[in-house]
Design an enzyme around this catalytic site. Structure first.
Site, PDB file in Angstrom:
ATOM      1  N   TRP A  94      -3.755  -1.874  -1.356  1.00 26.61           N
ATOM      2  CA  TRP A  94      -3.728  -3.123  -2.128  1.00 26.61           C
ATOM      3  C   TRP A  94      -4.222  -4.178  -1.143  1.00 26.61           C
ATOM      4  O   TRP A  94      -3.555  -4.509  -0.172  1.00 26.61           O
ATOM      5  CB  TRP A  94      -2.306  -3.420  -2.585  1.00 26.61           C
ATOM      6  N   GLU A 134      10.515 -13.870 -19.149  1.00 25.94           N
ATOM      7  CA  GLU A 134      10.187 -12.463 -18.891  1.00 25.94           C
ATOM      8  C   GLU A 134       9.165 -11.939 -19.907  1.00 25.94           C
ATOM      9  O   GLU A 134       8.253 -11.184 -19.565  1.00 25.94           O
ATOM     10  CB  GLU A 134      11.481 -11.624 -18.915  1.00 25.94           C
ATOM     11  N   LYS A 156       3.002  -2.554  -7.350  1.00 28.43           N
ATOM     12  CA  LYS A 156       4.388  -2.398  -7.777  1.00 28.43           C
ATOM     13  C   LYS A 156       5.355  -3.084  -6.824  1.00 28.43           C
ATOM     14  O   LYS A 156       6.314  -3.708  -7.239  1.00 28.43           O
ATOM     15  CB  LYS A 156       4.705  -0.905  -7.870  1.00 28.43           C
ATOM     16  N   HIS A 203       8.115 -32.032 -24.347  1.00 28.00           N
ATOM     17  CA  HIS A 203       7.943 -32.940 -23.210  1.00 28.00           C
ATOM     18  C   HIS A 203       6.575 -32.752 -22.556  1.00 28.00           C
ATOM     19  O   HIS A 203       6.395 -33.087 -21.389  1.00 28.00           O
ATOM     20  CB  HIS A 203       9.074 -32.738 -22.198  1.00 28.00           C
ATOM     21  N   ARG A 235       1.551   1.738  -6.046  1.00 26.82           N
ATOM     22  CA  ARG A 235       1.813   0.724  -5.022  1.00 26.82           C
ATOM     23  C   ARG A 235       0.577  -0.081  -4.666  1.00 26.82           C
ATOM     24  O   ARG A 235       0.666  -1.136  -4.037  1.00 26.82           O
ATOM     25  CB  ARG A 235       2.348   1.398  -3.756  1.00 26.82           C
ATOM     26  N   CYS A 255       0.860  -1.183   0.000  1.00 26.06           N
ATOM     27  CA  CYS A 255       0.000   0.000   0.000  1.00 26.06           C
ATOM     28  C   CYS A 255       0.896   1.232   0.000  1.00 26.06           C
ATOM     29  O   CYS A 255       2.091   1.143   0.241  1.00 26.06           O
ATOM     30  CB  CYS A 255      -0.874   0.010   1.235  1.00 26.06           C
ATOM     31  N   GLU A 271       0.846 -10.053 -17.385  1.00 24.19           N
ATOM     32  CA  GLU A 271       0.469  -9.104 -16.334  1.00 24.19           C
ATOM     33  C   GLU A 271      -0.236  -7.857 -16.872  1.00 24.19           C
ATOM     34  O   GLU A 271      -1.082  -7.297 -16.174  1.00 24.19           O
ATOM     35  CB  GLU A 271       1.635  -8.756 -15.412  1.00 24.19           C
ATOM     36  N   LYS A 320       5.559 -10.376 -18.901  1.00 20.55           N
ATOM     37  CA  LYS A 320       5.107  -9.030 -19.300  1.00 20.55           C
ATOM     38  C   LYS A 320       3.739  -9.110 -19.954  1.00 20.55           C
ATOM     39  O   LYS A 320       2.852  -8.317 -19.647  1.00 20.55           O
ATOM     40  CB  LYS A 320       6.083  -8.392 -20.313  1.00 20.55           C
ATOM     41  N   ASN A 365       0.597  -0.183   6.303  1.00 21.78           N
ATOM     42  CA  ASN A 365       1.116  -0.978   5.186  1.00 21.78           C
ATOM     43  C   ASN A 365       1.767  -2.203   5.803  1.00 21.78           C
ATOM     44  O   ASN A 365       2.625  -2.065   6.665  1.00 21.78           O
ATOM     45  CB  ASN A 365       2.145  -0.128   4.425  1.00 21.78           C
ATOM     46  N   GLY A 366       1.352  -3.397   5.416  1.00 20.59           N
ATOM     47  CA  GLY A 366       1.925  -4.615   5.991  1.00 20.59           C
ATOM     48  C   GLY A 366       0.821  -5.548   6.441  1.00 20.59           C
ATOM     49  O   GLY A 366      -0.327  -5.439   5.990  1.00 20.59           O
TER      50      GLY A 366
HETATM   51  O1  M6R Z   1      11.014  -4.681  -6.657  1.00 25.07           O
HETATM   52  P1  M6R Z   1      11.384  -6.071  -7.054  1.00 25.07           P
HETATM   53  O2  M6R Z   1      12.329  -6.109  -8.197  1.00 25.07           O
HETATM   54  O3  M6R Z   1      11.895  -6.893  -5.904  1.00 25.07           O
HETATM   55  O4  M6R Z   1      10.026  -6.727  -7.538  1.00 25.07           O
HETATM   56  C1  M6R Z   1       9.971  -8.087  -7.872  1.00 25.07           C
HETATM   57  C2  M6R Z   1       8.664  -8.425  -8.542  1.00 25.07           C
HETATM   58  O5  M6R Z   1       7.592  -8.170  -7.699  1.00 25.07           O
HETATM   59  C3  M6R Z   1       8.477  -7.643  -9.844  1.00 25.07           C
HETATM   60  O6  M6R Z   1       9.535  -7.822 -10.724  1.00 25.07           O
HETATM   61  C4  M6R Z   1       7.166  -8.077 -10.535  1.00 25.07           C
HETATM   62  O7  M6R Z   1       7.272  -9.403 -10.975  1.00 25.07           O
HETATM   63  C5  M6R Z   1       6.829  -7.140 -11.690  1.00 25.07           C
HETATM   64  N1  M6R Z   1       5.423  -6.838 -11.675  1.00 25.07           N
HETATM   65  C6  M6R Z   1       7.152  -7.713 -13.017  1.00 25.07           C
HETATM   66  O8  M6R Z   1       6.847  -6.850 -14.053  1.00 25.07           O
END
Ligand code: M6R
Length: 614
Positions: A80, A487, A609, A510, A27, A2, A494, A491, A106-107
């Site tokens: 969040w 990756e 984020k 496989h 966030r 958050c 998400e 992308k 937050n937490g």
């Molecule tokens: O801040 P960080 O690099 O530790 O974050 C890790 C993941 O949460 C972050 O890379 C997440 O997978 C992204 N949404 C990917 O685009």
């Protein structure tokens, strides 16, 4: 996860809080709220709305909002959801029963259910499903005239992780912040204090900040603040100058932060490389590692822990460290690292990779490795973040703020740092001077190669337009292209909500090949890198099952028209650096598909984020 922000000063707080929340919206963005103190000693004024900050702003503007617009002290939150759905009653701030205390959190409070039943037995009535509401009631319950004392007593009761901001109408102009596992940053300004979960909400007001440590209690008024280490006594924490330009967290004319950040990659990589390449010696200089040649030579194994995109960067790093520095590397998803009781030997170096430097699982892995005696290094973007500070040494990316939930420039800069690290370690081992010099020159050319990928954005959009209706697809790669396949798929899923799987090209047959037909496209990562011929054969296998193939190849190397239905070309590039331009092409592909589908690219559903819960 958050975002939290607080302000106390001489100016009206509401506009400052709302502007801060906007900066923090990346966030978490499923509900938002603010609490203001009118300064009359009565109940605090609270306004909360499910959905985006814009809904809260609209509600603030309504004549019947009853919010004291001239109040000079308040707190705000963008959520969040963890406990309870994103509704108005679950949105923060939460107030105590008597309405005189309000908190944002937050937490996660792990023992909230137990505290809730104790407080319920005392007559406290709960109005939300959250774990956070107990905090406000605990403060009220402990209050005997001393706000700080009441907060301190609340901390005795709660277990879990928290960044908390508390406000009380009984102490006008005072804000109290505490942290354990969730960041709190204090912005030092003249006659006012800003407090936030990250610097994004503070820059623009000041570049002088203080990062609280775990168990710190901050008491702030407009004129002053003091920090007490809980149960220990007064402490002072160093002031840090943040060198981010205020404009760095604006979109700068781009429709989305993600696109802006994709476009920023050449410059971001230049910043990552700046002052770190020593061409004459064919090596690099990473001062933040604070290791002399002897310490570097003593490392005999690396252990990398990270999550999401940072984990995939770690997979590329493993290939570098093994190939150029002859060092064995174990890369693990951070949560798995901690859960598995990892083997840490005497000369193991633990590398925690995290853009935000606040990811809970990565932090936990770092702490576990440190506890077992590993040398710890952080590769982080956010200066002063918890992982950067706890690792003690490491390498900053200098990529500038990354706001888009989908990580882009962080990946490129993480891989760039890992290449420099492998060269540095390799030069202390068997990587010769000439080979090092060649690699250093190739790294210096990397930003221009990335510029040429970005120049092809419109072409990639035209290809993307042919893939907007698919429901599922595979990304295939091997060697340097395997992490890129993972990756690329991450992308796409998400931000476009299309199901995508990254697979090793050899693994497809496989099992997953059973899923291929004309409705399941395959993105084949086949630029000139070792093993590409085998990937070309795998593309034929996919075509034989009627799957449309979109091939990513080195410019001018289409390997025959029967290999693929569509092509994305990337510029010629040394094999070891190809993961970066190839990933940028995959970022653009995902971005354009999501944009053409009308998806909310910077705020994908269910995501945040920075994942500060385990
Ligand atoms: O801040 P960080 O690099 O530790 O974050 C890790 C993941 O949460 C972050 O890379 C997440 O997978 C992204 N949404 C990917 O685009």
């Amino acid at each position: 996860m958050c975002g939290i922000v607080g302000f106390t000063g001489q100016r009206a707080a509401s506009g400052i809080l709302l502007a801060g929340l906007r900066k923090l919206e990346y966030r978490g963005y499923d509900s938002a709220g603010i609490a203001l103190d009118a300064g009359n000693g009565g109940s605090l004024s609270v306004l909360r709305r499910p959905g985006q900050i814009a809904f809260l702003e609209d509600a603030m503007d309504l004549p019947d909002s009853n919010m004291p617009q001239s109040a000079t002290c308040g707190i705000g939150h963008t959520r969040w959801a963890t406990h309870g759905p994103p509704t108005e009653q679950n949105a923060h701030p939460h107030t105590s029963q008597n309405g005189l205390f309000a908190i944002v959190h937050n937490g996660i409070i792990e023992n909230y259910a137990q505290i809730r039943s104790i407080l319920s037995a005392k007559g406290y009535v709960f109005r939300s499903d959250t774990d956070s509401e107990v905090i406000a009631h605990l403060i009220e319950d402990a209050y005997k005239g001393d706000f700080e004392e009441a907060v301190s007593m609340m901390l005795e009761q709660v277990q879990g992780t928290y960044g908390i901001l508390a406000l009380s109408s009984l102490h006008p102009g005072t804000l109290i912040a505490v942290r354990k596992g969730s960041p709190i940053t204090v912005g030092i300004c003249r006659n006012e204090t800003l407090i936030a979960s990250d610097v994004s909400a503070i820059i623009g007001h000041t570049d002088q900040v203080i990062f609280l440590d775990d168990d710190d209690i901050l008491v702030a008024t407009p004129e002053d603040f003091h920090i007490t280490a809980w149960k220990t006594g007064p402490v002072s924490r160093p002031t840090t100058t943040v060198d981010w330009e205020p404009g760095a967290i604006e979109k700068g004319g781009h429709p989305h932060f993600m696109l802006k950040e994709i476009y920023e990659q050449p410059e971001a990589i230049e910043n990552t490389l700046r002052g770190r390449l020593i061409e004459a010696d064919g090596t690099s200089k990473l001062a933040g590692m604070q290791m002399d040649a002897r310490e570097l030579a003593n490392i005999d194994r690396f252990c990398i822990a990270a999550c999401g995109t940072s984990y995939y960067a770690g997979l590329v790093g493993k290939l570098y460290l093994e190939a150029f520095a002859d060092l064995p590397v174990d890369v693990q998803q951070a949560a798995e690292f901690r859960d598995r009781n990892p083997i840490i030997q005497r000369n193991t170096c633990m590398l925690a990779i995290s853009q935000s430097g606040e990811t809970a699982d990565t932090l936990a892995a770092l702490r576990e490795a440190a506890r077992k005696g590993a040398t710890t290094l952080g590769i982080c973007n956010v200066v002063g973040s918890t992982i950067a500070r706890e690792a003690g040494r490491g390498v900053y990316l200098h990529a500038g703020p990354e706001i888009g939930v989908a990580s882009t420039k962080a990946f490129s800069c993480q891989v760039t740092v890992l290449a420099m690290l492998a060269i540095l370690l390799g030069r202390g081992r068997r990587l010769g001077r000439e080979a090092g010099q060649t690699m250093v020159k190739q790294l210096a050319d990397l930003p221009d190669i990335c510029r040429r990928v970005i120049d092809a954005s419109d072409t990639i959009r035209r290809v993307a337009a042919r893939y907007t209706e698919m429901h599922s697809c595979f990304y295939l790669g091997r060697g340097y292209m395997f992490p890129v396949a993972l990756e690329g798929a991450l992308k796409l899923k998400e931000i476009s909500y299309i199901h995508a799987e990254g697979y090793h090209a050899a693994e497809l047959k496989h099992g997953p090949i059973a899923l291929l037909d004309k409705s399941v496209p395959v993105v084949a990562l086949a630029p000139d890198t070792p093993g590409v011929e085998k990937t070309l054969a795998n593309m034929q296998e996919c075509r034989a099952r009627s799957a449309p193939v979109l091939a990513v190849v080195t410019a001018g190397r289409r390997h025959g028209a029967d290999c693929a239905d569509d092509w994305i070309e990337i510029p010629p590039c040394p094999a070891f650096l190809t993961p970066i331009p190839a990933t940028i092409a995959m970022q653009l592909l995902a971005y354009h598909i999501a944009d053409l589908r009308g998806c909310p690219i910077d705020k994908p559903r269910n995501l945040a984020k920075s994942v500060t819960v385990e």
